[in-house]
Design a protein around this motif. Structure first.
Motif, short mmCIF file in Angstrom:
data_model
loop_
_atom_site.label_atom_id
_atom_site.label_comp_id
_atom_site.label_asym_id
_atom_site.label_seq_id
_atom_site.Cartn_x
_atom_site.Cartn_y
_atom_site.Cartn_z
N TYR A 86 10.97 39.03 -32.54
CA TYR A 86 9.97 37.84 -31.84
C TYR A 86 10.21 37.65 -30.33
O TYR A 86 11.21 37.58 -29.92
CB TYR A 86 10.16 36.57 -32.57
CG TYR A 86 10.22 36.55 -34.17
CD1 TYR A 86 10.90 37.32 -34.93
CD2 TYR A 86 8.80 36.34 -34.59
CE1 TYR A 86 10.52 37.28 -36.19
CE2 TYR A 86 8.45 36.57 -35.86
CZ TYR A 86 9.32 37.01 -36.76
OH TYR A 86 9.02 37.01 -38.30
N LEU A 87 8.66 37.90 -29.70
CA LEU A 87 8.84 37.99 -28.44
C LEU A 87 7.97 36.64 -27.88
O LEU A 87 7.16 36.01 -28.57
CB LEU A 87 7.94 38.90 -27.89
CG LEU A 87 8.50 40.43 -27.96
CD1 LEU A 87 7.34 41.48 -27.81
CD2 LEU A 87 9.74 40.80 -27.43
N CYS A 88 8.63 35.93 -26.73
CA CYS A 88 8.17 34.83 -26.40
C CYS A 88 7.52 35.28 -25.01
O CYS A 88 8.22 36.25 -24.17
CB CYS A 88 9.40 33.85 -25.99
SG CYS A 88 8.96 32.29 -25.11
N ALA A 89 6.37 34.70 -24.55
CA ALA A 89 5.87 35.10 -23.16
C ALA A 89 5.42 33.76 -22.65
O ALA A 89 4.90 32.92 -23.17
CB ALA A 89 4.75 36.15 -23.22
N ALA A 90 5.34 33.73 -20.96
CA ALA A 90 4.66 32.74 -20.46
C ALA A 90 3.71 32.90 -19.48
O ALA A 90 3.64 34.28 -18.85
CB ALA A 90 5.95 31.97 -19.80
N GLN A 91 2.69 32.44 -19.32
CA GLN A 91 1.32 32.83 -18.33
C GLN A 91 1.40 31.52 -17.42
O GLN A 91 1.30 30.45 -17.55
CB GLN A 91 0.18 32.93 -19.03
CG GLN A 91 -0.93 33.30 -18.05
CD GLN A 91 -2.06 33.73 -18.93
OE1 GLN A 91 -2.53 32.86 -19.67
NE2 GLN A 91 -2.68 34.78 -18.65
N GLU A 92 1.34 31.88 -16.11
CA GLU A 92 1.22 30.80 -14.96
C GLU A 92 0.04 30.59 -14.67
O GLU A 92 -1.00 31.31 -15.05
CB GLU A 92 1.84 31.64 -13.75
CG GLU A 92 2.46 30.62 -12.46
CD GLU A 92 3.06 31.46 -11.53
OE1 GLU A 92 3.47 30.61 -10.57
OE2 GLU A 92 3.06 32.45 -11.72
N GLY A 93 -0.34 29.47 -14.17
CA GLY A 93 -1.52 28.92 -13.88
C GLY A 93 -2.45 29.73 -12.87
O GLY A 93 -1.95 30.28 -12.31
N GLY A 94 -3.82 29.61 -13.26
CA GLY A 94 -4.84 30.29 -12.09
C GLY A 94 -5.12 31.55 -12.54
O GLY A 94 -4.37 32.54 -12.30
N GLY A 95 -6.36 31.93 -13.04
CA GLY A 95 -6.90 33.28 -12.93
C GLY A 95 -6.35 34.17 -14.01
O GLY A 95 -5.35 33.85 -14.69
N ALA A 96 -6.87 35.38 -14.09
CA ALA A 96 -6.40 36.28 -15.11
C ALA A 96 -4.95 36.78 -14.63
O ALA A 96 -4.78 37.08 -13.34
CB ALA A 96 -7.36 37.66 -15.07
N ASP A 97 -4.06 36.83 -15.30
CA ASP A 97 -2.91 37.24 -14.85
C ASP A 97 -1.84 37.89 -15.94
O ASP A 97 -2.15 37.38 -17.26
CB ASP A 97 -1.70 36.12 -14.28
CG ASP A 97 -1.07 36.51 -13.25
OD1 ASP A 97 -0.48 35.44 -12.55
OD2 ASP A 97 -0.54 37.37 -13.00
N GLY A 98 -1.01 38.63 -15.67
CA GLY A 98 -0.04 39.15 -16.90
C GLY A 98 0.66 37.87 -17.43
O GLY A 98 0.95 37.06 -16.71
N LEU A 99 1.45 38.43 -18.46
CA LEU A 99 2.32 37.85 -19.01
C LEU A 99 3.83 37.82 -18.41
O LEU A 99 4.15 39.21 -18.30
CB LEU A 99 2.54 37.82 -20.61
CG LEU A 99 1.08 37.59 -21.17
CD1 LEU A 99 1.13 37.64 -22.73
CD2 LEU A 99 0.63 35.85 -21.16
N THR A 100 4.72 36.90 -18.34
CA THR A 100 6.05 37.37 -18.37
C THR A 100 6.85 37.18 -19.65
O THR A 100 6.91 35.84 -20.02
CB THR A 100 6.68 36.25 -17.28
OG1 THR A 100 5.85 36.28 -16.14
CG2 THR A 100 8.22 36.40 -16.99
N PHE A 101 7.34 38.01 -20.00
CA PHE A 101 8.03 38.03 -21.39
C PHE A 101 9.47 37.87 -21.36
O PHE A 101 10.32 38.19 -20.37
CB PHE A 101 7.70 39.74 -22.05
CG PHE A 101 6.44 39.71 -22.71
CD1 PHE A 101 5.54 40.15 -21.89
CD2 PHE A 101 6.27 39.48 -24.10
CE1 PHE A 101 4.13 40.25 -22.60
CE2 PHE A 101 5.24 39.52 -24.77
CZ PHE A 101 3.97 40.09 -24.02
N GLY A 102 9.97 37.37 -22.30
CA GLY A 102 11.52 37.33 -22.82
C GLY A 102 11.85 38.94 -23.27
O GLY A 102 10.80 39.62 -23.56
N LYS A 103 13.16 39.05 -23.52
CA LYS A 103 13.72 40.23 -24.02
C LYS A 103 13.43 40.15 -25.63
O LYS A 103 13.57 41.16 -26.27
CB LYS A 103 15.00 40.45 -23.54
CG LYS A 103 14.86 40.90 -21.98
CD LYS A 103 16.46 41.33 -21.41
CE LYS A 103 16.05 41.39 -20.16
NZ LYS A 103 17.88 41.62 -19.42
N GLY A 104 13.31 39.03 -26.03
CA GLY A 104 13.16 38.98 -27.56
C GLY A 104 14.38 38.80 -28.40
O GLY A 104 15.39 38.76 -27.80
#
Lengths: 111, 114
Positions: A86-104
């Motif tokens: 199970y992976l968790c990921a965060a996206q920072e505000g503003g515009g199209a952007d990649g996700l920052t993932f945890g290692k699971g």
């Protein structure tokens, strides 16, 4: 630097034994917090998006919750087919952007 | 259902070869992404594109380039493959929505560079 940390790295449960997975984040201006499930050799499968603290979402035996600093994925009465990473990921505000993932978290449900 | 497809599930190349990884999405999504996934490091963003012919560097762009000539297709190019580029490569796409846009992933390409 933005970070997403998941714990535990691995979890082994008996079938029917409920538990929670943790995801803590330090992304500034969180735009969205995502949970994915990944089976071996496959791409991540989307589960939930959470937008703001206090939000909860449910799907079958899974429930995701969000606070200002962390998210939890609660698994109620799991079955062997819930075994996955199970992976968790965060996206920072503003515009199209990649996700920052945890290692699971690698979850194993034993029958 | 969103469908993201990748041209190969498994690929074996030699050091120095030029490698193309193709990704196609069928949902008219604006945004497309390339990640690599390695044990102990998780998924890391290589490049993304928010429109045709537009590209942005992610966290680890060195040794890679991308091409997006059509909206549905996003290619990852390894100009001269090296052994440290052996990895699982994952493509994703998203529809540009506010407040946030969910990324949907393809099945992945496991690349081995010998």
């Amino acid at each position: 630097e933005d970070q997403v940390t998941q714990s535990p790295e691995a979890l082994r449960l008996q079938e029917g034994e409920s538990s929670s997975l943790n995801c803590s984040y330090t992304v500034s201006g969180l735009r969205g917090l995502f949970w994915y499930r990944q089976d071996p050799g496959k791409g991540p499968e989307f589960l939930f998006t959470l937008y703001s603290a206090g939000e909860e979402k449910e799907k079958e035996r899974l429930k995701a919750t969000l606070t200002k600093k962390e998210s939890f994925l609660h698994i109620t009465a799991p079955k062997p087919e819930d075994s996955a990473t199970y992976l968790c990921a965060a996206q920072e505000g503003g515009g199209a952007d990649g996700l920052t993932f945890g290692k699971g978290t690698h979850l194993i449900i034993q029958p | 259902d969103v469908k993201v497809t990748q041209s190969s599930r498994y690929l074996v190349k030699r050091t120095g070869e030029k490698v193309f990884l193709e990704c196609v999405q069928d949902m008219d999504h604006e945004n497309m992404f390339w990640y690599r996934q390695d044990p102990g490091l998780g998924l890391r963003l290589i490049y993304f594109s928010y429109d045709v012919k537009m590209k942005e560097k992610g966290d680890i762009p060195e040794g890679y380039s991308v091409s997006r000539e059509k909206k549905e297709r996003f290619s990852l190019i390894l100009e001269s493959a090296s052994t440290n580029q052996t990895s699982m490569y994952l493509c994703a796409s998203s529809l540009d929505l506010t407040p946030t846009d969910t990324q949907y992933f393809g099945p992945g390409t496991r690349l081995t560079v010998l």
